[in-house]
Write an enzyme that holds these catalytic residues in place. Structure first.
Site, short mmCIF file in Angstrom:
data_model
loop_
_atom_site.label_atom_id
_atom_site.label_comp_id
_atom_site.label_asym_id
_atom_site.label_seq_id
_atom_site.Cartn_x
_atom_site.Cartn_y
_atom_site.Cartn_z
NE ARG A 1 -25.41 10.00 -23.36
CZ ARG A 1 -26.05 11.14 -23.56
NH1 ARG A 1 -25.58 12.26 -23.04
NH2 ARG A 1 -27.14 11.18 -24.30
NE ARG B 1 -15.30 7.41 -32.24
CZ ARG B 1 -16.31 8.21 -31.87
NH1 ARG B 1 -16.69 8.27 -30.61
NH2 ARG B 1 -16.93 8.92 -32.78
CG ASP C 1 -26.64 4.98 -30.23
OD1 ASP C 1 -27.73 5.18 -30.79
OD2 ASP C 1 -25.98 5.88 -29.69
#
Length: 348
Positions: free
Chosen positions: A25, A38, A75
């Protein structure tokens, strides 16, 4: 030709001048560059499904943290979606499947996904990333282990117990295996396509391994991970099964190069149990990065001592937490780079 191939050499068991380091991550909210990008988007899925943006986020920690590898921004839940079960990513809550697997009819509706047709955006992100990296560092591809994917498909969301998914293993093991076989076939094709697109190394994440008892883990998880490893002979494979300490000796027999350890495992005991044929990855407690600079440095040195100077890829014992100070992440990385050469000289 890679300019920095430390990770691949360590995975293959070759000599390295220092311990390679990256973080699970590492591409995410710890970096202001990620948060800024984002904020312009509709949500997580738009980022994952837009190859140019996913590539940009993948490369951010290489630029900002100087890690020894990039891992494609994606993901594990793209696999069940490709099979026909759509997920949503709820801010501050995590993944949610509006529909779940409840019956044999539901399993029958799940397809074995075609990577180019159903997961082409991930493959294109890998290709874009490889061009942009231009050989700076290796690129890691990944997928979830079949058991972890099944757990989400049946449960519908994260859970402390995954009791619905685990109940299926007791009440209808044949149906569980039918679904696991479809997930495994999809995952193998997907990971082979990632390698064809340019991934240099593959990691299999069994995030919910630790909630199964050992006999169920052998029956419903590790056998499928072994199939995946066997299907990827051309690149190093890392198996990371959080909480499944009991399965590490079995992993040592798999066609994988590296075994990831969570922060509850003692690398000295693991090494004594499995010998020197596998590289070990990990395993600093992610919460150690909440400490002071000096505490982070000391915890990292202690970790390096436990693993020893060879056949080790430095990492955390799980993904870095999103509220971690990026400066402390840099301390971790810099400490590995500074002190691991000393260990090779016998001074650590």
């Amino acid at each position: 030709m890679l300019k920095n191939d430390l990770l691949l050499r360590a995975a293959r068991g070759e000599e390295t001048e220092r311990t390679p380091v990256w973080l699970m991550r590492q591409a995410g909210r710890i970096l202001p560059e990620y948060r800024a990008l984002r904020a312009r988007l509709s949500g997580f899925k738009e980022l994952v499904e837009t190859p140019d943006l996913a590539a940009e986020v993948t490369i951010q920690p290489v630029d900002a943290l100087d890690v020894d590898a990039a891992i494609i921004f994606s993901d594990i839940l793209v696999v069940p979606e490709a099979m026909g079960l759509t997920y949503e990513m709820i801010e501050a809550r995590g993944p949610l499947f509006p529909e779940t697997i409840k019956s044999a009819q539901d399993v029958a509706r799940m397809r074995v996904a075609d990577p180019e047709e159903h997961l082409g955006y991930v493959l294109e992100a890998i290709r874009v990333t490889k061009r942009a990296l231009n050989g700076r560092v290796p690129l890691i591809g990944f997928a979830g282990a079949p058991w972890t994917i099944l757990a989400y498909m049946v449960e519908g969301h994260g859970s402390k117990t995954f009791s619905k998914a685990r109940r299926l293993l007791y009440t209808d093991p044949a149906l569980a295996h039918e679904l696991l076989r479809k997930i495994t076939a999809t995952t193998i094709a997907y990971l082979q396509a990632q390698v064809a697109a340019g991934a240099n190394l593959i990691q299999v994440f069994d995030s919910w391994a630790g909630i199964l008892p050992p006999d169920h883990y052998r029956e419903f998880s590790s056998r499928y991970i072994a199939e995946i490893c066997n299907a990827l002979p051309d690149v190093p494979v890392t198996v990371f099964a959080k909480g499944a300490y009991f399965a590490v000796p079995e992993f040592a027999t798999f066609n994988c190069r590296t075994i990831g350890l969570d922060w509850n495992e003692d690398p000295r005991a693991v090494r004594a149990a499995i010998g020197n044929e596998k590289t070990l990855q990990g395993n600093l407690d992610p919460c150690a990065l909440y400490g002071s600079r000096e505490q982070v440095q000391q915890a990292t040195i202690d970790m390096l001592r436990r693993f020893g100077p060879h056949r080790h890829i430095a990492n955390l014992g799980h993904g870095v937490y999103p509220d971690t100070d990026a400066d402390n992440v840099r301390v971790f990385i810099d400490t590995v780079k500074e002190f691991s050469p000393m260990a090779r000289q016998g001074n650590l």
